[in-house]
Design a protein around this motif. Sequence first.
Motif, PDB file in Angstrom:
ATOM      1  N   UNK A 214       0.749  -1.177  -0.411  1.00 40.95           N
ATOM      2  CA  UNK A 214      -0.063  -0.180  -0.160  1.00 40.95           C
ATOM      3  C   UNK A 214       0.653   1.049   0.182  1.00 40.95           C
ATOM      4  N   UNK A 215       1.126   2.425  -1.027  1.00 44.17           N
ATOM      5  CA  UNK A 215       1.872   2.669  -1.260  1.00 44.17           C
ATOM      6  C   UNK A 215       1.655   4.381  -0.284  1.00 44.17           C
ATOM      7  N   UNK A 216       0.529   4.053  -0.360  1.00 38.62           N
ATOM      8  CA  UNK A 216       0.155   4.993   0.961  1.00 38.62           C
ATOM      9  C   UNK A 216       0.421   5.273   2.537  1.00 38.62           C
ATOM     10  N   UNK A 217       0.727   4.078   3.043  1.00 42.83           N
ATOM     11  CA  UNK A 217       0.939   3.584   3.907  1.00 42.83           C
ATOM     12  C   UNK A 217       1.596   4.158   4.992  1.00 42.83           C
ATOM     13  N   UNK A 218       3.132   4.386   4.374  1.00 41.41           N
ATOM     14  CA  UNK A 218       3.882   4.979   5.122  1.00 41.41           C
ATOM     15  C   UNK A 218       3.897   6.497   5.415  1.00 41.41           C
ATOM     16  N   UNK A 219       3.411   7.638   5.049  1.00 38.21           N
ATOM     17  CA  UNK A 219       3.173   7.971   4.428  1.00 38.21           C
ATOM     18  C   UNK A 219       1.548   8.773   5.481  1.00 38.21           C
ATOM     19  N   UNK A 220       0.872   8.030   5.946  1.00 36.78           N
ATOM     20  CA  UNK A 220      -0.351   7.771   6.823  1.00 36.78           C
ATOM     21  C   UNK A 220       0.304   7.366   8.347  1.00 36.78           C
ATOM     22  N   UNK A 256      -8.794  16.625  12.318  1.00 36.70           N
ATOM     23  CA  UNK A 256      -7.733  17.962  11.485  1.00 36.70           C
ATOM     24  C   UNK A 256      -6.824  16.610  11.192  1.00 36.70           C
ATOM     25  N   UNK A 257      -6.496  15.251  11.313  1.00 35.19           N
ATOM     26  CA  UNK A 257      -5.498  14.470  10.886  1.00 35.19           C
ATOM     27  C   UNK A 257      -6.218  13.766   9.441  1.00 35.19           C
ATOM     28  N   UNK A 258      -7.383  14.174   9.567  1.00 31.26           N
ATOM     29  CA  UNK A 258      -7.657  12.903   8.169  1.00 31.26           C
ATOM     30  C   UNK A 258      -8.083  14.392   7.043  1.00 31.26           C
ATOM     31  N   UNK A 259      -8.000  15.184   7.841  1.00 33.63           N
ATOM     32  CA  UNK A 259      -7.633  16.002   6.441  1.00 33.63           C
ATOM     33  C   UNK A 259      -6.105  16.505   6.004  1.00 33.63           C
ATOM     34  N   UNK A 260      -5.388  16.112   6.962  1.00 37.22           N
ATOM     35  CA  UNK A 260      -4.241  16.138   6.965  1.00 37.22           C
ATOM     36  C   UNK A 260      -3.895  15.211   5.780  1.00 37.22           C
ATOM     37  N   UNK A 261      -4.086  14.001   6.005  1.00 38.21           N
ATOM     38  CA  UNK A 261      -4.267  12.826   5.603  1.00 38.21           C
ATOM     39  C   UNK A 261      -4.102  12.523   4.072  1.00 38.21           C
ATOM     40  N   UNK A 263      -4.651  15.762   2.234  1.00 33.53           N
ATOM     41  CA  UNK A 263      -4.302  16.420   1.166  1.00 33.53           C
ATOM     42  C   UNK A 263      -2.624  15.566   0.896  1.00 33.53           C
ATOM     43  N   UNK A 264      -2.337  15.261   1.389  1.00 29.60           N
ATOM     44  CA  UNK A 264      -1.206  15.022   1.631  1.00 29.60           C
ATOM     45  C   UNK A 264      -0.855  12.976   0.645  1.00 29.60           C
ATOM     46  N   UNK A 265      -1.651  12.315   0.856  1.00 31.81           N
ATOM     47  CA  UNK A 265      -1.810  11.021  -0.225  1.00 31.81           C
ATOM     48  C   UNK A 265      -2.685  11.176  -0.734  1.00 31.81           C
ATOM     49  N   UNK A 266      -2.165  10.609  -2.417  1.00 31.50           N
ATOM     50  CA  UNK A 266      -3.046  10.982  -3.403  1.00 31.50           C
ATOM     51  C   UNK A 266      -3.539   9.076  -3.626  1.00 31.50           C
TER      52      UNK A 266
END
Length: 286
Positions: A214-220, A256-261, A263-266
């Motif tokens: 899952x490419x988004x996992x580490x950023x999350x 806030x966490x939801x919105x940050x994720x 905005x940062x994770x495609x």
Amino acid sequence: MGLSVKIPGSCGELVQGMIDDIPFLVTCPISMYTKASITKYFSYLPYKARLARNKTLDYLGTKSYAKFCLTTELLTGKGMASSSADIASICQLTALSCKRILSQDEISKIATSIEPTDGIFCKGIVRYNHLNGQVLEHLGLAPKIKILMFDCGGKVDTLSFNRRKDLKRLYQENENTIKEALDYLRLGFKEKNNKYIGKACVMSAYANQKILYKKQLEDIMIISEDYQAIGVNVAHSGTVIGVLFDDNCEESLIEECKQKILSECFDLHYLDLVKMISGGIVIERE
């Protein structure tokens, strides 16, 4: 009299792997459901649900002319245990329509004869052999945890995933990590410490990257640490990712966490904010 059966779905698993050549998953039931009901009208059941009805009738050695319908809040192919919830709810409703009731073990046997199954219909949180339906361990009741659920895209077929020729080897490579994760999970339940549960989830999620990336996992994971999350879990054979928070965490911080994720994770879709709950079967009579 109306009759229905409700079974929760899941946000992936807390831990999944193989120890001593025994495959297992640890259930992560959530406050989203599938509901099977008896109806007076014609209704269409998905193929696996029809198969569950027929196998249950064969098992009971009887017939039923009751009409069933299914309603669900769960997405298919995502790791939310949608098929398992469909199958288990129809198994129990079929038995009820014949004035019988199935045990948890009987449902497990029927369900796993159809496909690898999530044990969300088992009481509490369990370590469950998803291939043969054996409950390997009862960990306890669900901890008080909220989960931000995301979908990283695509679909995974449960049958195809479990037929992968490299799966056993990859599970064996992860075995030491999964043993350690399971130890943390047990400690978390024993001491009622959600941080240990979160750590177990993170370890299992990272280990699973070599099996279903899952490419988004580490950023999350990196983002969630800044918002008091206790961990991140995944659907080990699906596309769902969950960010875990203590139940007393402020909703504004979770938002806030939801919105940050997002905005940062495609290529990531927000699904819902849910609660982890104890698994089991709810029979409703009206």
